[in-house]
Design a protein around this motif. Structure first.
Motif, PDB file in Angstrom:
ATOM      1  N   THR A  24       0.917  -1.233   0.193  1.00  0.00           N
ATOM      2  CA  THR A  24       0.016  -0.032   0.075  1.00  0.00           C
ATOM      3  C   THR A  24       0.997   1.010   0.045  1.00  0.00           C
ATOM      4  OG1 THR A  24       0.028  -0.108   2.365  1.00  0.00           O
ATOM      5  CG2 THR A  24      -1.766  -1.347   1.123  1.00  0.00           C
ATOM      6  N   LEU A  25       0.393   2.355   0.108  1.00  0.00           N
ATOM      7  CA  LEU A  25       0.938   3.553   0.135  1.00  0.00           C
ATOM      8  C   LEU A  25       1.872   3.659   1.447  1.00  0.00           C
ATOM      9  CD1 LEU A  25      -1.817   6.330  -0.757  1.00  0.00           C
ATOM     10  CD2 LEU A  25       0.160   5.443  -2.305  1.00  0.00           C
ATOM     11  N   ALA A  26       1.473   3.078   2.397  1.00  0.00           N
ATOM     12  CA  ALA A  26       2.354   3.107   3.669  1.00  0.00           C
ATOM     13  C   ALA A  26       3.580   2.384   3.711  1.00  0.00           C
ATOM     14  CB  ALA A  26       1.364   2.669   4.703  1.00  0.00           C
ATOM     15  N   ASP A  27       3.431   1.295   2.574  1.00  0.00           N
ATOM     16  CA  ASP A  27       4.722   0.344   2.640  1.00  0.00           C
ATOM     17  C   ASP A  27       6.249   1.238   2.341  1.00  0.00           C
ATOM     18  OD1 ASP A  27       2.997  -1.538   3.150  1.00  0.00           O
ATOM     19  OD2 ASP A  27       3.083  -2.355   1.181  1.00  0.00           O
ATOM     20  N   VAL A  28       6.175   2.133   1.620  1.00  0.00           N
ATOM     21  CA  VAL A  28       7.573   3.011   1.534  1.00  0.00           C
ATOM     22  C   VAL A  28       6.965   4.493   2.235  1.00  0.00           C
ATOM     23  CG1 VAL A  28       8.479   4.284  -0.287  1.00  0.00           C
ATOM     24  CG2 VAL A  28       7.430   2.269  -0.854  1.00  0.00           C
ATOM     25  N   PRO A  29       8.051   4.510   3.141  1.00  0.00           N
ATOM     26  CA  PRO A  29       7.747   5.504   4.057  1.00  0.00           C
ATOM     27  C   PRO A  29       7.904   7.118   3.343  1.00  0.00           C
ATOM     28  CG  PRO A  29       9.626   4.350   4.686  1.00  0.00           C
ATOM     29  CD  PRO A  29       9.227   3.552   3.385  1.00  0.00           C
ATOM     30  N   GLY A  30       6.850   7.897   3.646  1.00  0.00           N
ATOM     31  CA  GLY A  30       6.960   9.254   2.987  1.00  0.00           C
ATOM     32  C   GLY A  30       6.175   9.344   1.693  1.00  0.00           C
ATOM     33  N   VAL A  31       5.721   8.088   1.251  1.00  0.00           N
ATOM     34  CA  VAL A  31       4.600   8.139   0.044  1.00  0.00           C
ATOM     35  C   VAL A  31       3.275   8.762   0.250  1.00  0.00           C
ATOM     36  CG1 VAL A  31       3.907   6.977  -1.746  1.00  0.00           C
ATOM     37  CG2 VAL A  31       6.223   6.675  -1.294  1.00  0.00           C
ATOM     38  N   ALA A  32       2.784   8.397   1.363  1.00  0.00           N
ATOM     39  CA  ALA A  32       1.378   8.414   1.682  1.00  0.00           C
ATOM     40  C   ALA A  32       1.240  10.023   1.710  1.00  0.00           C
ATOM     41  CB  ALA A  32       0.744   7.897   2.988  1.00  0.00           C
ATOM     42  N   PRO A  33       1.914  10.958   2.694  1.00  0.00           N
ATOM     43  CA  PRO A  33       1.559  12.032   2.604  1.00  0.00           C
ATOM     44  C   PRO A  33       2.005  13.072   1.361  1.00  0.00           C
ATOM     45  CG  PRO A  33       3.325  11.740   4.407  1.00  0.00           C
ATOM     46  CD  PRO A  33       3.016  10.397   3.696  1.00  0.00           C
ATOM     47  N   LEU A  34       2.937  12.541   0.515  1.00  0.00           N
ATOM     48  CA  LEU A  34       3.045  13.234  -0.824  1.00  0.00           C
ATOM     49  C   LEU A  34       1.936  12.765  -1.927  1.00  0.00           C
ATOM     50  CD1 LEU A  34       7.116  12.460  -1.316  1.00  0.00           C
ATOM     51  CD2 LEU A  34       5.828  14.706  -0.879  1.00  0.00           C
ATOM     52  N   ILE A  35       1.355  11.675  -1.810  1.00  0.00           N
ATOM     53  CA  ILE A  35       0.107  11.543  -2.306  1.00  0.00           C
ATOM     54  C   ILE A  35      -1.076  12.478  -1.997  1.00  0.00           C
ATOM     55  CG2 ILE A  35      -1.684   9.693  -3.201  1.00  0.00           C
ATOM     56  CD1 ILE A  35       0.788   9.225  -4.535  1.00  0.00           C
ATOM     57  N   GLN A  36      -1.253  12.560  -0.754  1.00  0.00           N
ATOM     58  CA  GLN A  36      -2.120  13.329  -0.358  1.00  0.00           C
ATOM     59  C   GLN A  36      -2.100  14.778  -0.565  1.00  0.00           C
ATOM     60  OE1 GLN A  36      -2.220  12.575   3.907  1.00  0.00           O
ATOM     61  NE2 GLN A  36      -3.510  10.735   3.729  1.00  0.00           N
ATOM     62  N   GLN A  37      -0.776  15.173  -0.703  1.00  0.00           N
ATOM     63  CA  GLN A  37      -0.510  16.423  -1.101  1.00  0.00           C
ATOM     64  C   GLN A  37      -0.780  16.754  -2.619  1.00  0.00           C
ATOM     65  OE1 GLN A  37       3.971  17.530  -0.897  1.00  0.00           O
ATOM     66  NE2 GLN A  37       3.399  19.709  -0.056  1.00  0.00           N
ATOM     67  N   GLY A  38      -0.178  15.772  -3.459  1.00  0.00           N
ATOM     68  CA  GLY A  38      -0.571  15.944  -4.767  1.00  0.00           C
ATOM     69  C   GLY A  38      -2.209  15.925  -5.034  1.00  0.00           C
ATOM     70  N   ARG A  39      -2.894  15.329  -4.376  1.00  0.00           N
ATOM     71  CA  ARG A  39      -4.478  15.223  -4.613  1.00  0.00           C
ATOM     72  C   ARG A  39      -4.916  16.679  -4.124  1.00  0.00           C
ATOM     73  NH1 ARG A  39      -5.592   9.867  -1.373  1.00  0.00           N
ATOM     74  NH2 ARG A  39      -4.815   8.259  -2.762  1.00  0.00           N
TER      75      ARG A  39
END
Length: 127
Positions: A24-39
């Motif tokens: 999931t997004l949380a598997d790679v650290p730091g990806v989830a907040p960047l995806i949320q920021q992009g959205r």
């Protein structure tokens, strides 16, 4: 090992592999907040800032499908269909004028008395 036993072990191993959690997004650290920021930036109409966030995601996880989709931009908005303009109404024809000039009372060609209040209304009618 018998053929039946090997088949059962293989099926059990496949079932366990299918039940393993998908990355999931949380598997790679730091990806989830960047995806949320992009959205977020896409929702505000700032594609330039959204692209920065999605490029950072791809630097951390080059196979991230959501970041690749986000870099492509938001889906195009449906354009409202224009309403057809109504055809103009046909021109109304004016009634033809009677031949021989104007026949309004009080005109120079009138044979009757002038209308009250018109100049010459106090004169007797011409015979």
């Amino acid at each position: 090992m018998s053929r039946t036993l090997r088949l059962r072990v293989t099926c059990a191993a496949l079932a366990l592999a299918c039940m393993a959690p998908m990355p999931t997004l949380a598997d790679v650290p730091g990806v989830a907040p960047l995806i949320q920021q992009g959205r977020y930036w896409q929702s505000k109409g700032r594609q330039d800032l959204a692209n920065q966030a999605y490029r950072r995601v791809l630097a951390l996880d080059p196979n991230n499908a959501e970041a690749r989709k986000g870099l492509a931009g938001p889906p195009p908005k449906a354009q409202p269909t224009p309403k057809p303009t109504p055809a103009p109404a046909p021109a109304r024809r004016r009634p033809a004028r009677p031949r021989g000039g104007s026949r309004r009372p009080g005109s120079s060609r009138s044979t009757g008395p002038p209308w009250p209040g018109q100049p010459g209304a106090d004169r007797p009618a011409a015979k």
